[in-house]
Write a protein that holds these residues in place. Sequence first.
Motif, PDB file in Angstrom:
ATOM      1  N   LYS A 153     -27.253 -20.976  31.618  1.00 29.97           N
ATOM      2  CA  LYS A 153     -26.439 -19.828  32.045  1.00 29.97           C
ATOM      3  C   LYS A 153     -27.203 -18.510  32.132  1.00 29.97           C
ATOM      4  O   LYS A 153     -26.605 -17.488  32.454  1.00 29.97           O
ATOM      5  N   ILE A 154     -28.480 -18.486  31.798  1.00 28.01           N
ATOM      6  CA  ILE A 154     -29.218 -17.224  31.840  1.00 28.01           C
ATOM      7  C   ILE A 154     -30.308 -17.297  32.909  1.00 28.01           C
ATOM      8  O   ILE A 154     -30.767 -18.380  33.252  1.00 28.01           O
ATOM      9  N   ASP A 155     -30.705 -16.114  33.433  1.00 22.93           N
ATOM     10  CA  ASP A 155     -31.724 -16.169  34.488  1.00 22.93           C
ATOM     11  C   ASP A 155     -33.071 -15.662  33.995  1.00 22.93           C
ATOM     12  O   ASP A 155     -33.848 -15.078  34.735  1.00 22.93           O
ATOM     13  N   PHE A 156     -33.312 -15.875  32.698  1.00 18.77           N
ATOM     14  CA  PHE A 156     -34.623 -15.564  32.122  1.00 18.77           C
ATOM     15  C   PHE A 156     -34.902 -16.631  31.059  1.00 18.77           C
ATOM     16  O   PHE A 156     -33.969 -17.234  30.529  1.00 18.77           O
ATOM     17  N   PRO A 157     -36.167 -16.904  30.764  1.00 21.75           N
ATOM     18  CA  PRO A 157     -36.466 -17.890  29.712  1.00 21.75           C
ATOM     19  C   PRO A 157     -36.359 -17.259  28.324  1.00 21.75           C
ATOM     20  O   PRO A 157     -36.328 -16.027  28.194  1.00 21.75           O
ATOM     21  N   LEU A 158     -36.303 -18.097  27.304  1.00 25.46           N
ATOM     22  CA  LEU A 158     -36.201 -17.602  25.925  1.00 25.46           C
ATOM     23  C   LEU A 158     -37.520 -17.770  25.178  1.00 25.46           C
ATOM     24  O   LEU A 158     -38.042 -18.886  25.077  1.00 25.46           O
ATOM     25  N   ALA A 159     -38.028 -16.663  24.685  1.00 26.89           N
ATOM     26  CA  ALA A 159     -39.145 -16.743  23.733  1.00 26.89           C
ATOM     27  C   ALA A 159     -38.509 -17.154  22.421  1.00 26.89           C
ATOM     28  O   ALA A 159     -37.542 -16.534  21.977  1.00 26.89           O
ATOM     29  N   MET A 160     -39.015 -18.224  21.815  1.00 25.78           N
ATOM     30  CA  MET A 160     -38.295 -18.725  20.642  1.00 25.78           C
ATOM     31  C   MET A 160     -39.199 -19.448  19.642  1.00 25.78           C
ATOM     32  O   MET A 160     -39.517 -20.613  19.807  1.00 25.78           O
ATOM     33  N   PRO A 161     -39.587 -18.733  18.608  1.00 25.14           N
ATOM     34  CA  PRO A 161     -40.306 -19.415  17.521  1.00 25.14           C
ATOM     35  C   PRO A 161     -39.295 -20.049  16.577  1.00 25.14           C
ATOM     36  O   PRO A 161     -38.090 -19.820  16.707  1.00 25.14           O
ATOM     37  N   SER A 162     -39.771 -20.829  15.634  1.00 27.24           N
ATOM     38  CA  SER A 162     -38.875 -21.386  14.627  1.00 27.24           C
ATOM     39  C   SER A 162     -38.233 -20.230  13.846  1.00 27.24           C
ATOM     40  O   SER A 162     -38.869 -19.192  13.629  1.00 27.24           O
ATOM     41  N   ALA A 163     -36.973 -20.417  13.429  1.00 27.69           N
ATOM     42  CA  ALA A 163     -36.206 -19.327  12.812  1.00 27.69           C
ATOM     43  C   ALA A 163     -36.455 -19.232  11.309  1.00 27.69           C
ATOM     44  O   ALA A 163     -35.540 -19.396  10.500  1.00 27.69           O
ATOM     45  N   ASN A 164     -37.719 -18.981  10.967  1.00 33.13           N
ATOM     46  CA  ASN A 164     -38.086 -18.811   9.563  1.00 33.13           C
ATOM     47  C   ASN A 164     -39.078 -17.666   9.451  1.00 33.13           C
ATOM     48  O   ASN A 164     -39.733 -17.323  10.429  1.00 33.13           O
ATOM     49  N   LYS A 165     -39.172 -17.093   8.248  1.00 34.19           N
ATOM     50  CA  LYS A 165     -40.223 -16.095   8.032  1.00 34.19           C
ATOM     51  C   LYS A 165     -41.567 -16.802   8.168  1.00 34.19           C
ATOM     52  O   LYS A 165     -41.710 -17.981   7.818  1.00 34.19           O
ATOM     53  N   SER A 166     -42.547 -16.087   8.679  1.00 34.26           N
ATOM     54  CA  SER A 166     -43.882 -16.635   8.891  1.00 34.26           C
ATOM     55  C   SER A 166     -44.383 -17.310   7.615  1.00 34.26           C
ATOM     56  O   SER A 166     -44.207 -16.771   6.520  1.00 34.26           O
ATOM     57  N   THR A 167     -44.973 -18.468   7.750  1.00 31.26           N
ATOM     58  CA  THR A 167     -45.516 -19.362   6.700  1.00 31.26           C
ATOM     59  C   THR A 167     -44.453 -20.199   5.967  1.00 31.26           C
ATOM     60  O   THR A 167     -44.788 -21.163   5.291  1.00 31.26           O
ATOM     61  N   ASN A 168     -43.165 -19.835   6.088  1.00 31.48           N
ATOM     62  CA  ASN A 168     -42.120 -20.656   5.446  1.00 31.48           C
ATOM     63  C   ASN A 168     -41.876 -21.957   6.212  1.00 31.48           C
ATOM     64  O   ASN A 168     -42.322 -22.111   7.345  1.00 31.48           O
TER      65      ASN A 168
END
Length: 318
Positions: A135-150
């Motif tokens: 439904k969106i006309d742009f891609p999603l930048a998406m890292p894992s949803a955790n604090k870095s190193t967790n």
Amino acid sequence: MKNSYSNIFTFNKKILKKTIKNLNNGSIVGLPTETVYGLGGNAYQKKPILNIFNLKNRPKTNPLIIHYYNQTSALKDVEINKHFKKLYRKFCPGPITFVLKRKISSKIHPLACAGFNTVAIRFPKHKVIRSVLKKIDFPLAMPSANKSTNVSPVNSLDVFEEFKKKISIILEGGKCKVGIESTVVDLTNHPVILRPGVINKNELEKTLKLKLKNMKIYQNKKSPGMMRKHYSPGIPVKINQKKHDGTSAYIYIGKKYKHKRDFFNLSENFNLNEAASNLYRIFRLIKKKGFKKIQIDKIPKVGSGIAINDRIKRASES
Ligand code: TXA
Ligand code: MG
């Protein structure tokens, strides 16, 4: 419908609309994928990208994976090649990420790619993220949803645990089936695996009909996210342990310690995909139970066992 955690939402049409509105406005949201939950934002805008790096406390030298609905939508941002076409046909949508040359005309914000002239792209399979991407006309930048190193989150509550109310929407998608992050394969030259996953080297070689290069020499230079200390449950982890020390939580595979206290089973039947899907869940469970240390049995280094060994080795670096 709102869950008892006021920013975790059961997926429906109304919340889909709100999620899309928020993404359009440059907000970031917690989204389920088949591998792990991600923190998604519009890859063409600076504000959400900056927000993602700041919330995660992620070094800006570590580029993000860009998520698309399908190949057609990715064509405006990357140069595809014959290897990509073969792997896409076989594995997508699914738990695999491709590093490709960035097109000069691409609108992906340079910060998302940490200034690299390559882009890591992925086509996730989970139906919730696919409904959003469609439904969106742009891609999603998406890292894992955790604090870095967790450790990466595999349930919506894990995402809540990481960021509390700092994100306004976390979409409920159940427990992630794969349970560890996607395989990352660099296709800019002779294909090489930068991060092992449940789509393993043998499967890639069979599909591409060629031998992949050994990833070790590439690791830090090519994929800055593959830091030695990563995926840490926050307490010391010892791997390849033969004997329980009497106080640690002991993670094992097979049937040998069935029903023993302090012992946590990855897969009774030595199913390494099942083991991968349980790993991060068990890390978080052990931490919650208040154990001070983790011991891990030897895990076979075949199939998904290679990815498991990669993650537990990094978890054990202090
Ligand atoms: O399964 C997954 O891939 C999850 C879900 C949410 O899609 N995402 C994920 O993202 O694991 P993240 O940011 O936690 O890991 C991205 C990895 C890092 O190791 C990063 O260095 C690497 O991909 N990466 C991203 N862009 C790259 C590039 N242009 N070249 C090489 N490696 C890249
Ligand atoms: Mg990550």
